[in-house]
Structure formats: C-alpha cells, structure tokens
Design a protein around this motif. Structure first.
Motif, short mmCIF file in Angstrom:
data_model
loop_
_atom_site.label_atom_id
_atom_site.label_comp_id
_atom_site.label_asym_id
_atom_site.label_seq_id
_atom_site.Cartn_x
_atom_site.Cartn_y
_atom_site.Cartn_z
N VAL A 81 32.51 21.19 45.66
CA VAL A 81 33.84 21.36 45.07
C VAL A 81 34.09 20.29 44.01
O VAL A 81 34.71 20.55 42.96
N ARG A 82 33.61 19.08 44.26
CA ARG A 82 33.80 18.00 43.29
C ARG A 82 33.11 18.33 41.96
O ARG A 82 33.63 18.00 40.88
N ILE A 83 31.95 19.00 42.03
CA ILE A 83 31.27 19.41 40.80
C ILE A 83 32.08 20.47 40.06
O ILE A 83 32.13 20.49 38.83
N VAL A 84 32.72 21.36 40.82
CA VAL A 84 33.60 22.35 40.20
C VAL A 84 34.74 21.64 39.46
O VAL A 84 35.09 22.01 38.33
N SER B 114 44.30 24.58 43.56
CA SER B 114 44.82 24.07 44.84
C SER B 114 43.71 24.15 45.89
O SER B 114 42.98 25.13 45.96
N ILE B 115 43.61 23.10 46.69
CA ILE B 115 42.57 23.01 47.72
C ILE B 115 43.23 22.68 49.06
O ILE B 115 44.01 21.73 49.16
N LEU C 152 41.55 27.43 46.87
CA LEU C 152 40.46 27.29 47.82
C LEU C 152 41.06 26.94 49.17
O LEU C 152 41.75 25.94 49.32
N LEU C 153 40.78 27.79 50.17
CA LEU C 153 41.30 27.58 51.52
C LEU C 153 40.16 27.69 52.51
O LEU C 153 39.40 28.67 52.49
N ASN D 32 36.18 27.49 59.60
CA ASN D 32 34.87 27.74 58.96
C ASN D 32 34.86 28.99 58.09
O ASN D 32 33.78 29.44 57.69
N LEU D 33 36.01 29.56 57.81
CA LEU D 33 36.09 30.70 56.89
C LEU D 33 36.61 30.19 55.55
O LEU D 33 37.73 29.68 55.45
N LEU D 34 35.76 30.31 54.53
CA LEU D 34 36.14 29.87 53.18
C LEU D 34 36.68 31.05 52.40
O LEU D 34 36.06 32.13 52.38
N LYS D 35 37.82 30.85 51.76
CA LYS D 35 38.39 31.87 50.88
C LYS D 35 38.69 31.22 49.54
O LYS D 35 39.48 30.28 49.46
N PHE D 36 38.05 31.71 48.51
CA PHE D 36 38.26 31.20 47.16
C PHE D 36 38.76 32.34 46.27
O PHE D 36 38.10 33.37 46.16
N LYS D 37 39.90 32.12 45.67
CA LYS D 37 40.49 33.13 44.79
C LYS D 37 40.69 32.53 43.42
O LYS D 37 41.28 31.45 43.29
#
Length: 361
Positions: free
Chosen positions: A224-227, A247-248, A287-288, A292-297
């Motif tokens: 995420v830091r690279i993003v 938002s994270i 990013l939420l 352990n479920l990642l959701k990126f919109k």
C-alpha cells in the motif's frame, strides 16, 4: 524434523515399499500357516516389484515417454510387463511354492497342492497361474506409477504456473515504467523543478518491484505504501487539476498479499481517466480490510466525450488483464473483480480473501 523427513525422497520410497510388504503380507497371510511365512514369501517377490517399477519410472518414462518416443516406450513397457511376469512365475515355481507346500505339509502330511503337479514346463505354461502372476506383479507397481505420473503432472503444472506468474510480473514492470517515464518526460519538457522528485519516487517504486516484490507474498502495508508513492508521483504531474482521495481502514501489521495487485488498478485509473481528461479530474479510492477480507474500490471521472473504443480501454487494458489473470492463479474462487461504467465515471472493485492465497511454487 518430521516434515523434512516426510519430504525426503528416499524416506518416501522406503515407506511405500514397507506399506506394500505389509499389505501383501496381510492379504496372503490369511491363506498360509502363519504371517511370518507370508512375510518371507512376500520379501522374495519384492525385488521383482521394485525392479519393474524403477525400470519403468526411471528409464522407460524419462528416456522414451518424456522425449515423445512413443513406439519405443510401448515396446519397452510391454517387455517390462512380460519379464516381470516371467520372473514372478519362476520364483513361484522354484522357491516360493515349494516352501509354502512344505510348511503346510508339516501340519497336514496328507496335503496335496494341485499347483505343483506336472513338470516345470507344465507348471510354467498354465494360463491361470500366468494370469495370476501378471496381476500380482502389476497391481502395486501401477499404483506406484500412478502416484509418479500424478506427481509429474503436478510439478509440471506448478512450473507452468510459476513461469506464467513470472511473465505477468515481467509484463507489469515495463508497463508501469513506460507510463511513469512518459510522465517524467512531460515534466522535463517544461523544465519543472519537480523532475528530481519524480526520479526519486520512481527509484523507490522500482526498488520495491525488483527486490521486494519478487516473492509469493509481501507485507500488505509495504504494498500500500508503494501505491501511495505512485499517487504522489502523479500528483506532481497533475498539480491542481486532479482531486484525489485515498481512505484506508483496517490496515494492520502482519497482513500478507501477493504483490502488485492494487497498483495496476490505480495506474489504470490515471492512465485511462485523468490523463485523457482535459479539464479537472478526480479519483476516489477506498481500501478496507476486515477479518482478512480486503476490499479495494477505485472510482475515477471519465472524459465527457469518449468513443466506444476508448471506453473499452478500462476493460481490456494490460494492467487490468494482468491483475485478473494473476488473481485467477493465486486466489482461485477467493476473489471478485468488478468493473462498472456509469455516465460520468468508471469504477473497479476488488475483493480478496487474503487467507486463501495459493502458493505459486
């Protein structure tokens, strides 16, 4: 230690042949005077089973089948089947059957075994005993060969998957580099003092790609830091005409993910959204991570006037195709990648169950 022992090939082979001995002893021991006799008889035939298996597994298959010499493979396979049957029958007639017969006659002197009647040639050529010898030599050997064939298939499949993943990663790196160098070129044309910052930011991202992302999984916080570093580079390029929000939530230490799955989605939004828009543009990202479920919109504005072929870029871009293919390999049945288009925006929604990563090797 136990796991390392289980993965040792010699241990695996020894364990398999011990299982074969125990199984055959249990099967044949019921019809013999005692199980010790059955164990001794089985041990007589074991070298034939082993010779048969290793001749096929380590000579016939690699030297003929793997090299697509199918005629030679079939000829040698039939020869191995014939020789093993003959050897089995010879050991039966000359050694095993007389020992079994004597052991039974010690308990029952009146016992007469029909199998031993007749001359050597007559015993050897009886079809019923040849058929039995064929069955007994093949049953466990072909179980072992089936395991070997499955292992060969699995290893080749894993190698193919690893090669494909490496290709996809290699495809991603120059794709990203090409776009970022275009941004740097635009700044240098205008002699922007921000060019140095772009070079430093690009150096950080490339270092991550080359040295840290060359693994099956990476720390999600680093990814995420690279993003975020990439976003900072793009902010330099677009200055005030781009409104961007990221938002994270739920990004905790210890979470792991396959590298470079989020970055191409962000890059895609810039490339096919903000870069093609003449006026002000916007990109919103959420990013939420929960249980352990990642959701990126990610949602981006789109140009007011676009041709159909331009709208398709969001769906067929190298970045999106790359991400989808890697997800299919690494997170089968554990991800969703949705792409939506509305009148004034494009949206991409990625969901991944981080616990269900399939190792690539």
């Amino acid at each position: 230690m136990i796991q390392n022992l289980a993965q040792n090939r010699l241990f695996q082979h020894i364990a398999f042949w011990l299982i074969v001995m125990i199984s055959l002893t249990a099967i044949y021991g019921a019809g013999m005077p005692n199980y010790w006799l059955a164990l001794g008889v089985v041990a007589m035939f074991l070298p034939i089973h082993m010779l048969y298996f290793y001749a096929i597994a380590y000579v016939v298959i690699p030297k003929f089948f793997d090299r697509k010499k199918y005629v030679g493979f079939l000829a040698l396979l039939l020869l191995c089947v014939l020789l093993s049957t003959v050897l089995f029958r010879l050991v039966e007639i000359l050694i095993a059957d007389p020992i079994i017969n004597n052991a039974i006659r010690e308990k029952d002197p009146t016992f007469e075994w029909q199998k031993l009647k007749g001359s050597f040639v007559e015993q050897f050529t009886k079809s019923v005993y040849l058929t039995s010898a064929f069955e007994q030599t093949n049953i466990f050997v072909w179980v072992a060969l089936s395991v070997k064939f499955f292992k060969m298939w699995f290893e080749r499949r894993q190698a193919a998957i690893e090669a494909e993943l490496n290709f996809l990663k290699g495809q991603l790196h120059p794709h990203f580099l090409f776009n970022t160098l275009n941004n740097l070129y635009a700044l240098t044309l205008n002699q922007s003092p921000r060019s140095a910052g772009v070079v430093m930011g690009l150096s950080e991202i490339l270092r991550y790609m080359l040295y840290e992302a060359n693994t099956d999984v990476v720390d999600l916080q680093k990814d995420v830091r690279i993003v975020e570093s990439y976003i900072e580079l793009e902010k330099i390029r677009y200055e005030d005409r781009l409104d961007i929000n990221f938002s994270i939530n739920g990004l905790l230490p210890g979470l792991r993910i396959a590298p470079l799955l989020i970055l191409p989605l962000v890059e895609n939004a810039f490339k096919h959204g903000a870069s093609e828009q003449l006026g002000d543009a916007w990109i919103n990202m959420d990013l939420l991570i929960k249980n352990n479920l990642l959701k990126f919109k990610i949602v981006n504005s789109k140009p007011e006037h676009t041709f159909p072929e331009e709208r398709e870029k969001h769906y067929v871009s190298i970045g999106l195709a790359n991400v989808r293919k890697r997800l299919e390999i690494l997170y089968p049945a554990a991800y969703q990648l949705k792409i939506r288009e509305e009148e004034d925006l494009f949206a991409v929604i990625l969901e991944i169950d981080l616990k269900k990563l399939v190792a690539s090797n």
